[in-house]
Design a protein around this motif. Structure first.
Motif, PDB file in Angstrom:
ATOM      1  N   LEU A  42     -34.315 -83.386  78.182  1.00 42.89           N
ATOM      2  CA  LEU A  42     -33.434 -82.596  77.353  1.00 42.89           C
ATOM      3  C   LEU A  42     -34.757 -81.187  78.127  1.00 42.89           C
ATOM      4  O   LEU A  42     -34.127 -79.815  77.661  1.00 42.89           O
ATOM      5  CB  LEU A  42     -34.194 -82.870  75.882  1.00 42.89           C
ATOM      6  CG  LEU A  42     -33.596 -83.879  75.471  1.00 42.89           C
ATOM      7  CD1 LEU A  42     -34.643 -84.023  73.992  1.00 42.89           C
ATOM      8  CD2 LEU A  42     -32.435 -83.616  74.917  1.00 42.89           C
ATOM      9  N   ARG A  83     -24.286 -75.540  69.924  1.00 36.72           N
ATOM     10  CA  ARG A  83     -23.173 -76.747  70.045  1.00 36.72           C
ATOM     11  C   ARG A  83     -22.783 -76.788  69.735  1.00 36.72           C
ATOM     12  O   ARG A  83     -21.482 -76.905  70.763  1.00 36.72           O
ATOM     13  CB  ARG A  83     -24.734 -77.690  70.388  1.00 36.72           C
ATOM     14  CG  ARG A  83     -23.848 -79.273  70.845  1.00 36.72           C
ATOM     15  CD  ARG A  83     -23.465 -79.192  72.796  1.00 36.72           C
ATOM     16  NE  ARG A  83     -22.668 -80.354  72.501  1.00 36.72           N
ATOM     17  CZ  ARG A  83     -21.303 -80.239  72.409  1.00 36.72           C
ATOM     18  NH1 ARG A  83     -20.757 -79.521  72.369  1.00 36.72           N
ATOM     19  NH2 ARG A  83     -20.810 -81.973  73.408  1.00 36.72           N
ATOM     20  N   PRO A  86     -32.013 -78.543  80.158  1.00 38.54           N
ATOM     21  CA  PRO A  86     -30.884 -78.033  79.266  1.00 38.54           C
ATOM     22  C   PRO A  86     -31.767 -77.064  77.846  1.00 38.54           C
ATOM     23  O   PRO A  86     -31.174 -76.427  77.588  1.00 38.54           O
ATOM     24  CB  PRO A  86     -30.456 -79.574  78.800  1.00 38.54           C
ATOM     25  CG  PRO A  86     -30.882 -79.962  79.394  1.00 38.54           C
ATOM     26  CD  PRO A  86     -31.783 -80.124  79.916  1.00 38.54           C
ATOM     27  N   THR A 104     -26.039 -83.016  74.204  1.00 39.90           N
ATOM     28  CA  THR A 104     -26.660 -82.714  75.879  1.00 39.90           C
ATOM     29  C   THR A 104     -26.018 -83.151  76.989  1.00 39.90           C
ATOM     30  O   THR A 104     -25.611 -82.248  77.509  1.00 39.90           O
ATOM     31  CB  THR A 104     -28.056 -82.308  76.354  1.00 39.90           C
ATOM     32  OG1 THR A 104     -28.862 -82.013  75.138  1.00 39.90           O
ATOM     33  CG2 THR A 104     -28.380 -81.755  77.476  1.00 39.90           C
ATOM     34  N   VAL A 133     -26.456 -74.739  80.282  1.00 42.07           N
ATOM     35  CA  VAL A 133     -27.329 -75.349  79.888  1.00 42.07           C
ATOM     36  C   VAL A 133     -27.267 -76.753  81.240  1.00 42.07           C
ATOM     37  O   VAL A 133     -29.226 -77.504  81.686  1.00 42.07           O
ATOM     38  CB  VAL A 133     -27.480 -76.821  78.743  1.00 42.07           C
ATOM     39  CG1 VAL A 133     -27.218 -75.328  77.034  1.00 42.07           C
ATOM     40  CG2 VAL A 133     -26.122 -77.795  78.358  1.00 42.07           C
TER      41      VAL A 133
END
Lengths: 94, 482
Positions: free
Chosen positions: B94, B113, B97, B405, B476
């Protein structure tokens, strides 16, 4: 390098995500396996885990208080250096 | 109010004085909402690693782990391992991103998102729930040490700490919080190092000799059974990667690459800290015997080892731990109310000045709420309470952020179902455990896998993938220096 998204980049983006995910998931699973193995071994191989390795240090104490931390430094360092290298290569190709 | 330890009082005042000076200095840099929430995205990796460590080394870690190891021995080390291990997953999945997305809050991320107001609202509520649950033990910690060690009454300690933290977040925003957390990181790490040094000195600098004095405390099972230890470690590891106040700090990095090195630096600082905390716990058991306390073993050990002077240092460090962590949590909660609710949902046309004003008012409101709840929560173990916040984060934000993600196929309904299920199920299990209906203290073993399954199944059935998913993935994941 351009900052704007272009549909022509789709395949390259997918390849990059797939490559990065393989690296993250393999390292992540190794780390999770090492960390979650500890309570399992403590429960199902307690004699082995309580056996003394050195002086008053049992296998479980060395695993918990030392080994996990060392692995928790090695994996991030490897990942960060590898990702930096990949990004440099990607930028040179672009 | 009495003043039993004037040196400790002076050191606490010194810590507060430094915080106030830093806040006044930082004020000149806080003009826009970007300055207030993310310090203008100009914090270097080294600064951020120290600030994140200062933020993360809370009362739970500074006081709680040593206290639990003093009380239960080996089982307390689970918290050291769990608090540390989560950062590895945060880095792998994470860190980059989140930074590359470049927003202010976690609700921004999920809303960006999936383009969903419902998701923003649920993420906002989750952020507030987790952050307030995390603030309570910090204030309990500061109340406990001040009541026992300085002779103050519990409520006075909580009120003074709460007011101070609120003021420096309102006045200085993220910039002041960052500088203060860097200073507090140095104080905390040094205080732990000196405590462990002095404790080991009592045993000829031999960890082995120290362990000889604590028979029965070096093996697992004094507190947690297999099911609870497994669930606890899962909750702590995955929860770290879902904590809003940790994640929003990634927005302050200048780039994705910087975010990764920030995490490596943080792992180095907190790793050494978490290796030392159990030694301090075993030292407390060996030196204090039964005369320690679940939140006060460390300061009491410091008093025995270094007298009133060192007790003052450790009390001041504990105060610093609470200041730095609650400041980070206040920023996360303020972002949820002022940015996610007010600016994004209620008044999108609000001017920059108005947004900043609402953000500061929200901080004051949350600060008052935290003080009231902190006073009511007297008597709980701080590490245990923090573990509950981790369990909720592990069951809700972590699965949604991870899948969102990396998997194109997740849909708004899938993410919403997962987030709602994770928050409600983990909270319900925690509450029913506290009132004695079952023995599962940490719900993660059940709720984490179920949340992943629900997100997957609902997304597959729904099938409505957001049309700009490829663009989001590009943003991302591509190595573009922002």
């Amino acid at each position: 390098m351009k900052n704007e998204y272009n549909e022509d980049d789709n395949e390259r983006v997918k390849q990059l995500i797939s490559r990065n995910f393989k690296l993250s998931i393999s390292l992540g699973l190794i780390f999770l396996f090492i960390i979650l193995l500890l309570p399992i071994l403590n429960e199902f191989a307690s004699d082995f885990m309580l056996s003394i390795v050195y002086q008053n240090f049992s296998v479980t104490l060395i695993y918990t208080a030392l080994f996990i931390f060392i692995i928790g430094w090695i994996i991030p360092l490897y990942y960060t250096l590898e990702t930096d290298k990949r990004e440099r290569e990607y930028e040179e190709e672009s | 109010m009495t003043f039993d330890n004037p040196l400790a009082i002076i050191l606490v005042i010194l810590i507060v004085g430094i915080s106030v000076a830093v806040t006044i200095f930082s004020r000149r840099f806080t003009r826009t909402t970007a300055d207030f929430y993310v310090a203008g995205r100009g914090v270097s990796a080294v600064q951020n690693a120290m600030a994140l460590s200062g933020d993360y080394m809370s009362a739970a870690t500074f006081l709680g782990i040593a206290g639990l190891v003093w009380l239960y021995g080996y089982d307390g080390i689970w918290y050291s391992v769990g608090f540390f291990g989560g950062w590895v997953l945060l880095l792998l999945f994470l860190a980059s991103p989140i930074r590359r997305f470049g927003a202010y809050t976690i609700a921004d991320f999920v809303s960006g998102r999936f383009h969903s107001k419902k998701l923003r609202l649920v993420a906002m509520m989750g952020t507030i729930l987790i952050s307030v649950l995390y603030i309570i033990p910090q204030l309990v910690g500061v109340g406990d040490i001040l009541v026992i060690l300085l002779g103050w009454d519990y409520a006075t300690g909580v009120i003074i700490a709460g007011i101070l933290m609120t003021i420096y977040v309102v006045v200085g925003g993220m910039k002041a919080t960052t500088y203060n957390q860097i200073i507090q990181c140095v104080i905390l790490w040094t205080a732990m190092f000196v405590t462990v040094f002095l404790a080991l000195q009592q045993f000829g600098f031999s960890y082995n000799n120290l362990l000889t004095e604590v028979p029965g405390f070096t093996q697992p099972g004094n507190w947690l059974d297999f099911q609870n230890s497994f669930s606890l470690i899962l909750g702590l590891v995955l929860g770290t990667a879902g904590l809003p106040h940790v994640l929003i700090r990634y927005y302050t990095n200048p780039s994705g690459k910087s975010a990764r090195w920030t995490t490596v630096g943080t792992l180095l600082i907190i790793g050494t800290f978490y290796m030392m905390a159990p030694i301090a716990g075993f030292g407390s058991r060996a030196i204090l015997g039964d005369a320690g306390g679940q939140n006060t073993a460390l300061p009491l050990l410091a008093q025995v080892l270094g007298g009133e002077a060192f007790l003052g240092v450790v009390v001041a460090a504990a105060f610093a731990a609470v200041l730095s962590t609650v400041a980070g949590l206040l920023l996360a909660t303020t972002g949820a109310i002022a940015h996610d609710l007010y600016t994004s949902l209620l008044n999108p046309e609000a001017s920059e000045e108005k947004q900043l004003k609402v953000a500061k008012l929200s901080t004051v409101a949350v600060g008052i709420l935290a003080i009231i709840v902190g006073i009511l929560a007297q008597g709980f173990n701080v590490a245990f309470l923090v573990g509950l916040a981790f369990a909720i984060a592990a069951s809700s934000f972590f699965p949604v952020l991870l899948i969102g993600t990396w998997w194109r196929g997740v849909t708004e309904k899938g993410a919403l179902a997962g987030l709602l299920f994770g928050i409600i199920s983990s909270t319900s299990i925690i509450i029913t455990n506290i009132i004695g209906l079952h023995g599962l203290t940490s719900p993660a073993i059940l709720t984490v896998p179920l949340t992943f399954i629900i997100i997957f199944i609902v997304s597959k059935i729904d099938g409505k993938i957001p049309p700009d998913t490829d663009e989001f993935m590009y943003k991302v994941h591509m190595p573009i220096e922002d």
